[in-house]
Enzyme design. Structure first.
Site, PDB file in Angstrom:
ATOM      1  N   SER A 164      10.288  16.176 -13.623  1.00 27.77           N
ATOM      2  CA  SER A 164      11.387  15.234 -13.383  1.00 27.77           C
ATOM      3  C   SER A 164      12.579  15.524 -14.308  1.00 27.77           C
ATOM      4  O   SER A 164      13.106  16.628 -14.306  1.00 27.77           O
ATOM      5  CB  SER A 164      10.856  13.807 -13.554  1.00 27.77           C
ATOM      6  OG  SER A 164      11.806  12.858 -13.124  1.00 27.77           O
ATOM      7  N   HIS A 187      12.084  16.708  -8.035  1.00 29.94           N
ATOM      8  CA  HIS A 187      12.140  15.699  -6.960  1.00 29.94           C
ATOM      9  C   HIS A 187      13.447  14.915  -7.050  1.00 29.94           C
ATOM     10  O   HIS A 187      14.134  14.950  -8.082  1.00 29.94           O
ATOM     11  CB  HIS A 187      10.934  14.758  -7.045  1.00 29.94           C
ATOM     12  CG  HIS A 187      10.869  13.963  -8.304  1.00 29.94           C
ATOM     13  ND1 HIS A 187      11.669  12.879  -8.551  1.00 29.94           N
ATOM     14  CD2 HIS A 187      10.089  14.093  -9.402  1.00 29.94           C
ATOM     15  CE1 HIS A 187      11.401  12.366  -9.726  1.00 29.94           C
ATOM     16  NE2 HIS A 187      10.444  13.096 -10.280  1.00 29.94           N
TER      17      HIS A 187
END
Length: 285
Positions: A164, A187
């Site tokens: 992340s 993501h």
């Protein structure tokens, strides 16, 4: 009469000689005692100096242990070059305090530490070790921007995971490494809490996402378009959109500079230190 006088003189002579000998012996004893006292004093001073040195060593060790326990940072003293090491672990804590059972990296600790490292003329380099699941986007970007703007030579190494917002933190150093078994998850931006279902919310998400894409593509060898493709990929994550890259794939995609371990990262940092000019000019006293 003459013989009696001579006898008296002889007695006086021997008595005086005896007194002189006793006096010399007393002087010798005093001198030896003074020498012994001086030696004892020197020994005591040496003992005190040794005790002070031991106390200083103990204090330094305790300070290093406390620094590791509280902030995950350490400065090795007996090394070829003086480098500072800090770790980014667990979840990056931002504007809200996370539950006590969570392992966190607090950005209010990292930011002043980075300022101090950049100013400290004794610290020649910085190594960042990452094993993070991500966390607060703005806090992670703030730390990454500070590291990217440092003149101090920097090296990052991903071990375990750099997921992340950990991706910008992995690429913010001047040279990045990843171990073969580590993974990185890319993501789209997520948000917790109340979300308004209005076009402005989607616009805000898009702008925040672009900040991350721009930073990663600027500080690594991956293109912005390829990073977006990996971010929006479907069919790989069960409950999310995105991609998971292992160490080899991260290097192939150009996200990370090099595959290697700790010794490779330290050796690279030493080389950067030796090849880079001094950050500050020496000030004449």
């Amino acid at each position: 009469m003459y013989s009696v006088q001579m006898y008296i003189l002889i007695i006086l002579f021997y008595n005086n000689k005896k007194i002189l000998l006793e006096y010399e012996m007393i002087k010798d004893n005093k001198f030896k005692n003074n020498e012994n006292d001086d030696q004892d004093t020197n020994n005591n001073n040496n003992d005190n100096n040794n005790n002070d040195s031991n106390n200083n060593d103990n204090n330094n060790e305790e300070s290093q242990i406390e620094q590791i326990e509280q902030f995950g940072q350490v400065e090795p003293k007996n090394a070829k070059h003086l480098i500072h090491c800090f770790s980014v672990i667990g979840q990056i804590e931002g504007h809200y305090i996370l539950p006590p059972q969570n392992k966190t990296t607090k950005y209010e600790h990292i930011i002043p530490a980075l300022v101090a490292i950049e100013q400290d003329r004794t610290i020649e380099g910085l190594v960042i070790i990452l094993n993070t699941v991500g966390g607060d986007v703005e806090a992670g970007l703030a730390i990454a921007e500070l590291i990217a703007g440092m003149k101090t030579p920097t090296v990052s190494i991903v071990v375990g995971g750099g997921h992340s917002i950990g991706v910008p933190l992995a690429v913010c150093a001047k040279r990045s490494f990843i171990v073969p078994s580590a993974t990185m998850t890319i993501h789209p931006v997520r948000m917790n809490g109340t979300v308004l279902g209005v076009p402005q919310t989607l616009s805000y998400f898009d702008k925040m996402q672009e900040r991350i894409v721009r930073f990663v593509s600027t500080n690594s060898n991956i293109s912005a378009d390829r990073f977006r493709q990996l971010m929006m990929k479907t069919g790989e994550l069960v409950m999310d959109v995105g991609s998971v890259l292992d160490g080899d794939q991260a290097v192939e995609e150009g996200l990370i500079d090099e595959l290697g371990g700790l010794s490779d990262a330290i050796e690279c940092l030493y080389k950067m230190i030796e090849e880079s000019p001094k950050q500050y000019e020496e000030v004449e006293k």
